[in-house]
Scaffold this active site. Sequence first.
Site, PDB file in Angstrom:
ATOM      1  N   GLY A   1       0.817  -1.205   0.000  1.00  0.00           N
ATOM      2  CA  GLY A   1       0.000   0.000   0.000  1.00  0.00           C
ATOM      3  C   GLY A   1       0.852   1.257   0.000  1.00  0.00           C
ATOM      4  O   GLY A   1       1.921   1.323  -0.627  1.00  0.00           O
ATOM      5  N   SER A   2       0.419   2.263   0.749  1.00  0.00           N
ATOM      6  CA  SER A   2       1.030   3.590   0.665  1.00  0.00           C
ATOM      7  C   SER A   2       2.462   3.662   1.152  1.00  0.00           C
ATOM      8  O   SER A   2       3.181   4.604   0.821  1.00  0.00           O
ATOM      9  CB  SER A   2       0.175   4.595   1.457  1.00  0.00           C
ATOM     10  OG  SER A   2      -1.098   4.738   0.854  1.00  0.00           O
TER      11      SER A   2
END
Length: 575
Positions: A279-280
């Site tokens: 993810g981020s």
Amino acid sequence: MLFYGLFALACYLGWRLYDVQIVHGGVYARDAHRQQSALFRVSARRGSISTSDGVLLARSLPSQSVYADASARAGVSATAARLAPVLHEPAAAIANRILAQRFNHSIAWKIPDAQAKAIRALALPGINVQDETTGKRFVPSGELASTVLGFVGRDDNGLAGVEYAFDDILRGRPGLETLETDEFARALPFSKAHYVEAPKSGDDIVLTLDSYLQFTTQRALADTVHRFSARSGTAIVMDPQTGAILALANVPNYDVREYARYPPDDWRDRAVTDAYEPGSTFKLVTAAAALESGRVTTASQFATRDRMEIGGATIYNAEDGFMAGTGSSETLADIIAYSHNVGAAEVGLAIGRRAFYRQVRKFGFGDETAIGLPGESAGIVPPPSRWSATSLATMSFGQGVAVTPLALIRAYAAIANGGWLLRPRILDAIVAPDGRVVYRYGREVERRALSARTAATLRGFLRAVVLRGTGNPSAHVAGYTTAGKTGTAQIAEGGGYAPGEYTASFVGFIPAERPRFVILVKVERPRGSIYGSVVAAPAFAQIARTCMLHAGVMPQLDPPRRRLVGPTRTSKPRE
């Protein structure tokens, strides 16, 4: 005639006695010895395992086992009844083992010395107590670093973790001994052993783990997993200057002393075996690729928007309270600080497949870290030839690529130390049985992953995440400066994404200016909140504060914060 007959017989017997004992005595003695004895392998004492600060994790102690021969079958009920309270087992189970159709077999394996003395005192017929050469593995810490430590089997062979990975070092070199045997080449009870070759004890291993940091990291992770009713969690503390792993915790874990009572899933070291979509937290890789390519600078502007269409799919920013919309453009620093998926996708598309993939590989993703722990996964980094129309955009914010927690923290360590990709290490030293250091491990540089200038810029981005972005204020530690990145990633499952299931994470370092510790916290399938800023960042802050205090660095009075210009903050949950 009788006299001469007896004289002739005596002469013959005398000659035969001379022939057997003098002329051929050596041959007959050698043949007899060969029939009455056999060579047996003798296991060596297994080396111990300890932490870098001298705390013992595992060692082998002298042990004894209880054996039953055929004569014990007479009066087996009474014998089993007297053994039961000493061995703390049902009498029926002991009786069944005594009646087993095997010669001189064990009915209790590697028991404590007190139990052995009590059984000897009973003087039961057919019941013998013998010393074991392998020793009993003593693990005083129980659950401390259990998924790293691993365990050994009945024959002292490593079966998991460090015990398995470095079994050749710990096991030593077995010896050979001769024992008296019966006609079936089975050793007789209490036969005297003669060494043909003495066993050589195994070397001791010193791990890079710090026992205090390991304990506090495990506790912080366990509290977080319990608070959010998560399925599992992983936390790692790493020295970015040397690559040493100072703490590595997994939840669930297990008690090494009773590993058989736990499901095999609890034995797994998720930090090295479990690849997940980051993810981020992967956006820093995108930012590094952008700056290293020269196609994007800190002054570059990207259109501010909350969604974009690409390849028939729609990409959205997370609904986390840091939505775009206060200006017409944003910088790379803004994209990282407020974790905009659309902005990261635009950056990835701007630099192209080749530059992005090259930087991903320079960080070591797609390869094992070679830490030496068993079962390590290389992750999943498909080559550009297998990318779809949306792959570059989605990989830019951490979807469509899988990494292990260990690989991810290694990449952040490269950012922290000025751009050098180091090999993570769990071994600190190998020590001989006489206390002599055989080998001491040190920093091992694999390559330069990014320039020192780019690394410094990325550290500034990560500092902004804590000051004004998704990590504020959950990743802030009073009296110290911190930097890091939040992550909230969907969980890939069954060819798609599991609805409502996420991995919350935070990766960062302390202090922000000259990082001494890089810390990763990953929590799988939390309940109540899914955001890394809410679930993982507070655990990071707790571990980070403990690391600094343990290192003897006292907190300083926080300076007044500068007002930083950026998108308007809201009161919504932060990611």
